[in-house]
Each structure stands twice: as C-alpha cells, then as structure tokens.
Design a protein around this motif. Structure first.
Motif, short mmCIF file in Angstrom:
data_model
loop_
_atom_site.label_atom_id
_atom_site.label_comp_id
_atom_site.label_asym_id
_atom_site.label_seq_id
_atom_site.Cartn_x
_atom_site.Cartn_y
_atom_site.Cartn_z
N LEU A 18 0.82 -1.21 0.00
CA LEU A 18 0.00 0.00 0.00
C LEU A 18 0.86 1.26 0.00
O LEU A 18 1.93 1.28 0.59
N THR A 19 0.34 2.31 -0.61
CA THR A 19 0.99 3.62 -0.52
C THR A 19 0.75 4.17 0.88
O THR A 19 -0.09 3.65 1.63
N GLU A 20 1.45 5.23 1.22
CA GLU A 20 1.25 5.85 2.54
C GLU A 20 -0.20 6.26 2.74
O GLU A 20 -0.78 6.05 3.80
N ARG A 21 -0.81 6.84 1.73
CA ARG A 21 -2.22 7.26 1.81
C ARG A 21 -3.14 6.04 1.99
O ARG A 21 -4.06 6.06 2.80
N GLN A 22 -2.87 4.99 1.22
CA GLN A 22 -3.67 3.77 1.34
C GLN A 22 -3.52 3.15 2.73
O GLN A 22 -4.49 2.64 3.30
N ASP A 30 -5.66 5.16 5.08
CA ASP A 30 -7.07 4.86 4.84
C ASP A 30 -7.42 3.45 5.32
O ASP A 30 -8.45 3.24 5.97
N PHE A 31 -6.56 2.48 5.02
CA PHE A 31 -6.79 1.09 5.43
C PHE A 31 -6.89 0.99 6.95
O PHE A 31 -7.82 0.39 7.48
N MET A 32 -5.93 1.59 7.66
CA MET A 32 -5.94 1.50 9.12
C MET A 32 -7.15 2.22 9.72
O MET A 32 -7.75 1.74 10.68
N ARG A 33 -7.52 3.35 9.14
CA ARG A 33 -8.71 4.06 9.63
C ARG A 33 -9.96 3.20 9.45
O ARG A 33 -10.76 3.04 10.37
N LEU A 34 -10.12 2.62 8.27
CA LEU A 34 -11.29 1.79 7.99
C LEU A 34 -11.27 0.49 8.78
O LEU A 34 -12.30 0.04 9.30
N LEU A 35 -10.10 -0.12 8.91
CA LEU A 35 -9.96 -1.34 9.69
C LEU A 35 -10.36 -1.10 11.14
O LEU A 35 -11.13 -1.86 11.73
#
Length: 158
Positions: free
Chosen positions: A127-131, A134-139
């Motif tokens: 994942l990119t830094e932005r991804q 976003d992934f950790m926020r959604l997770l």
C-alpha cells in the motif's frame, strides 16, 4: 422443498474470507520475522500489554487483547513457564493475581519489537502511505463498530 441449483458465490469477494486470509498472512509474516524468538502474535500482545501496564490483572489483560479468560490463562501459563511473566498476589485482594514481566520477559519483549515492526511494515508494504492511512482508519472503524459481536470483545475498542 424445491430442488434448486447450488448458488455460486465468489468467495474471494467476501470480506470475511479476505479478512481470514489476511489474518493467516499476518501470522505467517509475524512468525517469519519473529520465529527464531519462539513467540506467537498473541504472546507478543500479552507481553506488550503487561510491559505497558505492570500489575495488570489477568481478566483485564484478556479484555484488553480480546481473548477469552481461559485462552488468556493458557497464554500466561506458557509465558510463565518460559520465565517471561509472573503472577503476584494483589495486595488489596489476595484472590486477584497481578501480572508482571520478569527481567527475561522484558528482554524477550525488547528483542521482539524490531521483528514485530518489520512484520507490520511487510504486511502494509503493497500500500501507498495514503492507502495505509485509509486502510488503518477503515480497519479500526470495522473493529470498533463490530466489537460487541466478538466472542471476546476488546475493552480497548469500547
């Protein structure tokens, strides 16, 4: 009952299946990085929480790392057998047991942290830094919002 053709569902598009697979991958990567230390992800979590909160009782540890009490008891038993953790009688309640890391447990935890950080980096590497953000926020949103559905809800997620 009417005979019907079996439903076809693409299992790879089901979030539960993808989460289970990611968990398998996560454990595999952790064991690849920390395997020579002979520690599991759950043992690491227990060591880290007790290291962060010396004197925590076993029930609170279980709620913090989202395990049932009997599983947590087995984890503590194994860490105690390795002389990494010890149970002490709580001064205010002789029935309660406080958990403390031993000097060897503190050394094991310190040795494990670099391996754990490498594992986390490897898990998120595609994942990119932005991804990643976003992934950790959604997770974390999914974990927090579905916490009460767990057989062992985490107190930290409440």
């Amino acid at each position: 009952m009417k005979n019907s053709e079996p439903s076809t569902v693409n299992i790879d598009l089901q979030p539960g299946h993808a989460i289970r697979r990611l968990h398998q991958i996560s454990v595999g990567i952790f064991l690849q990085e920390a395997g020579d230390l002979g520690i599991t992800p759950v043992q690491y979590a227990a060591l880290q929480v007790v290291g962060n909160q010396p004197g925590i009782d076993q029930r609170t540890l279980a709620r913090t790392i989202a395990l049932d009490a009997s599983t947590t008891g087995g984890v503590v038993d194994r860490l105690e057998a390795r002389s990494w953790m010890e149970r002490r009688t709580a001064p205010e309640d002789r029935r309660a047991r406080q958990l403390m890391l031993t000097a060897a447990g503190e050394q094991a935890l310190a040795a494990c942290i670099p391996a754990m950080l490498r594992a986390q980096e490897q898990i998120l590497a595609p994942l990119t830094e932005r991804q990643r953000s976003d992934f950790m926020r959604l997770l974390n949103l999914l974990v927090t919002q579905n916490n009460e559905m767990s057989r062992a809800p985490s107190e930290a997620a409440r």
